[in-house]
Write a protein that holds these residues in place. Structure first.
Motif, PDB file in Angstrom:
ATOM      1  N   VAL B  73       0.846  -1.197   0.000  1.00 19.96           N
ATOM      2  CA  VAL B  73       0.000   0.000   0.000  1.00 19.96           C
ATOM      3  C   VAL B  73       0.877   1.242   0.000  1.00 19.96           C
ATOM      4  O   VAL B  73       2.019   1.208   0.466  1.00 19.96           O
ATOM      5  N   ALA B  82       4.121   7.340   2.720  1.00 26.33           N
ATOM      6  CA  ALA B  82       4.481   6.136   3.467  1.00 26.33           C
ATOM      7  C   ALA B  82       4.044   4.965   2.622  1.00 26.33           C
ATOM      8  O   ALA B  82       3.051   5.046   1.882  1.00 26.33           O
ATOM      9  N   VAL B  84       3.969   0.443   2.664  1.00 32.70           N
ATOM     10  CA  VAL B  84       4.216  -0.804   3.379  1.00 32.70           C
ATOM     11  C   VAL B  84       4.607  -1.842   2.333  1.00 32.70           C
ATOM     12  O   VAL B  84       3.911  -2.004   1.327  1.00 32.70           O
ATOM     13  N   PHE B 110       8.086  -0.783   6.614  1.00 36.05           N
ATOM     14  CA  PHE B 110       7.370   0.469   6.416  1.00 36.05           C
ATOM     15  C   PHE B 110       8.401   1.510   5.987  1.00 36.05           C
ATOM     16  O   PHE B 110       9.482   1.567   6.548  1.00 36.05           O
ATOM     17  N   PHE B 112       8.858   5.634   5.394  1.00 33.36           N
ATOM     18  CA  PHE B 112       8.292   6.973   5.571  1.00 33.36           C
ATOM     19  C   PHE B 112       9.251   7.946   4.899  1.00 33.36           C
ATOM     20  O   PHE B 112      10.450   7.948   5.194  1.00 33.36           O
ATOM     21  N   HIS B 124      12.949   6.875   6.034  1.00 26.22           N
ATOM     22  CA  HIS B 124      13.145   6.001   7.196  1.00 26.22           C
ATOM     23  C   HIS B 124      12.543   4.644   6.860  1.00 26.22           C
ATOM     24  O   HIS B 124      11.387   4.581   6.432  1.00 26.22           O
ATOM     25  N   ASP B 125      13.300   3.602   7.101  1.00 25.19           N
ATOM     26  CA  ASP B 125      12.705   2.258   7.117  1.00 25.19           C
ATOM     27  C   ASP B 125      12.230   1.993   8.533  1.00 25.19           C
ATOM     28  O   ASP B 125      12.922   2.340   9.496  1.00 25.19           O
ATOM     29  N   GLY B 126      11.095   1.354   8.661  1.00 26.16           N
ATOM     30  CA  GLY B 126      10.605   0.986   9.983  1.00 26.16           C
ATOM     31  C   GLY B 126      10.083  -0.434   9.968  1.00 26.16           C
ATOM     32  O   GLY B 126       9.848  -1.017   8.906  1.00 26.16           O
ATOM     33  N   LEU B 127       9.899  -0.994  11.163  1.00 30.02           N
ATOM     34  CA  LEU B 127       9.463  -2.390  11.251  1.00 30.02           C
ATOM     35  C   LEU B 127       8.359  -2.537  12.270  1.00 30.02           C
ATOM     36  O   LEU B 127       8.232  -1.744  13.207  1.00 30.02           O
ATOM     37  N   PHE B 128       7.581  -3.568  12.084  1.00 29.98           N
ATOM     38  CA  PHE B 128       6.434  -3.856  12.952  1.00 29.98           C
ATOM     39  C   PHE B 128       6.703  -5.109  13.791  1.00 29.98           C
ATOM     40  O   PHE B 128       7.575  -5.916  13.459  1.00 29.98           O
TER      41      PHE B 128
ATOM     42  N   MET C  75      -0.838  10.479   6.716  1.00 25.13           N
ATOM     43  CA  MET C  75      -0.894  10.110   5.299  1.00 25.13           C
ATOM     44  C   MET C  75      -2.056   9.154   5.092  1.00 25.13           C
ATOM     45  O   MET C  75      -2.357   8.359   5.992  1.00 25.13           O
ATOM     46  N   PHE C 110       5.531   5.262  14.398  1.00 23.41           N
ATOM     47  CA  PHE C 110       4.543   5.422  13.335  1.00 23.41           C
ATOM     48  C   PHE C 110       3.437   4.401  13.536  1.00 23.41           C
ATOM     49  O   PHE C 110       3.630   3.351  14.159  1.00 23.41           O
ATOM     50  N   ASP C 125       1.856  -0.476  15.436  1.00 21.00           N
ATOM     51  CA  ASP C 125       2.861   0.509  15.834  1.00 21.00           C
ATOM     52  C   ASP C 125       4.194   0.061  15.248  1.00 21.00           C
ATOM     53  O   ASP C 125       4.500  -1.137  15.247  1.00 21.00           O
ATOM     54  N   GLY C 126       4.981   1.017  14.802  1.00 22.79           N
ATOM     55  CA  GLY C 126       6.311   0.672  14.307  1.00 22.79           C
ATOM     56  C   GLY C 126       7.316   1.692  14.766  1.00 22.79           C
ATOM     57  O   GLY C 126       6.945   2.764  15.262  1.00 22.79           O
ATOM     58  N   LEU C 127       8.593   1.343  14.600  1.00 26.00           N
ATOM     59  CA  LEU C 127       9.654   2.224  15.092  1.00 26.00           C
ATOM     60  C   LEU C 127      10.749   2.360  14.060  1.00 26.00           C
ATOM     61  O   LEU C 127      10.958   1.477  13.225  1.00 26.00           O
ATOM     62  N   PHE C 128      11.454   3.456  14.143  1.00 25.03           N
ATOM     63  CA  PHE C 128      12.544   3.768  13.218  1.00 25.03           C
ATOM     64  C   PHE C 128      13.881   3.696  13.952  1.00 25.03           C
ATOM     65  O   PHE C 128      13.938   3.739  15.177  1.00 25.03           O
TER      66      PHE C 128
END
Lengths: 151, 151, 151, 151
Positions: B73, B82, B84, B110, B112, B124-128, C75, C110, C125-128
């Motif tokens: 998405v 953003a 995913v 993710f 952003f 920024h790469d992010g993870l869940f 977003m 995020f 919820d995710g983190l960078f």
């Protein structure tokens, strides 16, 4: 067979600290393997005495020579030893009073070593409590804020 | 001002995938900064488009070209987007059927991104979930069992 | 179909903040699922709106009501939204000026949310950067020095 | 003063394994403190023998009685001992052949213990390599996929 005694463990550390390879090889086998914990850049197995000494040099360089191990206790068994140290270090270039885990190490470390004929052939660093987290932060490839080395 | 649309985000990923720098700079600023999560060797901020492209090349090399991002998405806002993705990768040299987290990546990621005048300036790469753990294992400097690369 | 707009995302957060369940259910489905990152005690999937609200109450209680999310950007896409917040919190009972990661949260978070008919049905919820580490330290079952809650 | 010997360490483990409190208190002080590594739900200091025994009961319950420690070596010093064990466990309810780190533990653990008058007064579990990661995954509050216990 050379028995592993506390005196011999202490002598091994002194030899390592001297940086004199001719003394070091009295206590560390050429085919030494050493496991560094975590998944930061320095983690994993070092596969010879030369690789291990290079690791030592790297930790010294990354900490601007500030890296220090205070040995608290030594324990021995049949061809094995363990010791508990308190490690201190400040990342090279960090402010003296930094409290960031990415710049200051202040952790209790455990070493477990296997010996053969009076020489160390295998070593593991280990950590207690949540110090594995702090250890991986200190050896991260970046400074506080995620700034990678060289920037 | 160029509005950030889903079409523009998709076009940016296509340009990046093409590897053609003349196309890439239509969507990515030369002073792009990108933050990779974790404290493994690749983690931290990359401080220019060139460093970011070098990072992309490194991830491709470490995964023997197997690294793949399936975009699921895309979301947009004012000069931000953003998306995913599901990321797959097999470490170069690993058995095809490896299930080790040190060899197989299979994680939702993710991204952003901040845009300026139609170009990405910050990412920024992010993870869940617990994927930050898996991500750091995959990019660790060692293979299963702690064997460092090159051994 | 109710379109997901920034206004609707903001309204959802306001409803959640009000604590008024009759307002909350205008934006959050009863069968909401929510994934909290890490492997600390609060991590994993919450499987209904009630469980999610209980989680919110728990985070409020653990932080003595100090937990705060400052929303920075929103977003939207087709039945999805993402937002980036800065989260602050001080563990209940901690000194106001504590800098310990086990007592102070100061992290960019995020949220990725899936919507259905104008209501949120799934959230992550995710983190960078290395904030996944800090997040797990903050929600650890212990205070600085490893002292478990209740001692 | 009762000297700490390998025989005494082995006897302490046997007493603990028996579950017989009258035997256990011959080797473990009532004011025993024990530190479990990581930041998962079980981590941190346990502050009395009763809390420690409750922890043991919890690990047994969470693993459906499958938790097992194979002791490999024992080392002793002045009022201290260390031992290296291999720990195995399968989370209660997990498939026998599960390879998920959230369901199967297969890690080398070391214990460092301080003794006083022949009884253990302080203990630390520690981990080598990247096993701190695996340990925190195994004791996470969720099963594979982030499913929290009770769902």
């Amino acid at each position: 067979m050379t028995e592993v005694t506390r005196e011999r463990v202490e002598a091994a550390y002194r030899a390592l600290g001297s940086g004199d390879r001719s003394k070091i090889i009295e206590y560390y086998a050429e085919d030494l393997r050493w496991l560094v914990p975590g998944n930061h850049p320095l983690a994993g197995w070092y596969e010879s005495l030369d690789e291990f000494l290079e690791l030592m040099a790297t930790t010294g360089k990354l900490t601007g020579g500030s890296f220090r191990m205070d040995r608290e206790v030594i324990m021995v068994g049949d061809d094995v030893s363990a010791d508990v140290c308190h490690n201190y270090g400040l990342r090279a270039g960090a402010p003296e009073d930094s409290q960031s885990p990415y710049e200051r190490m202040d952790a209790t470390v455990f070493h477990f070593m296997r010996w053969r004929d009076g020489r160390i052939v295998e070593g593991h660093d280990g950590l207690f409590g949540d110090d594995a987290t702090a250890f991986s932060q200190f050896w991260a490839p970046f400074r506080p804020g995620g700034i990678r080395d060289g920037h």
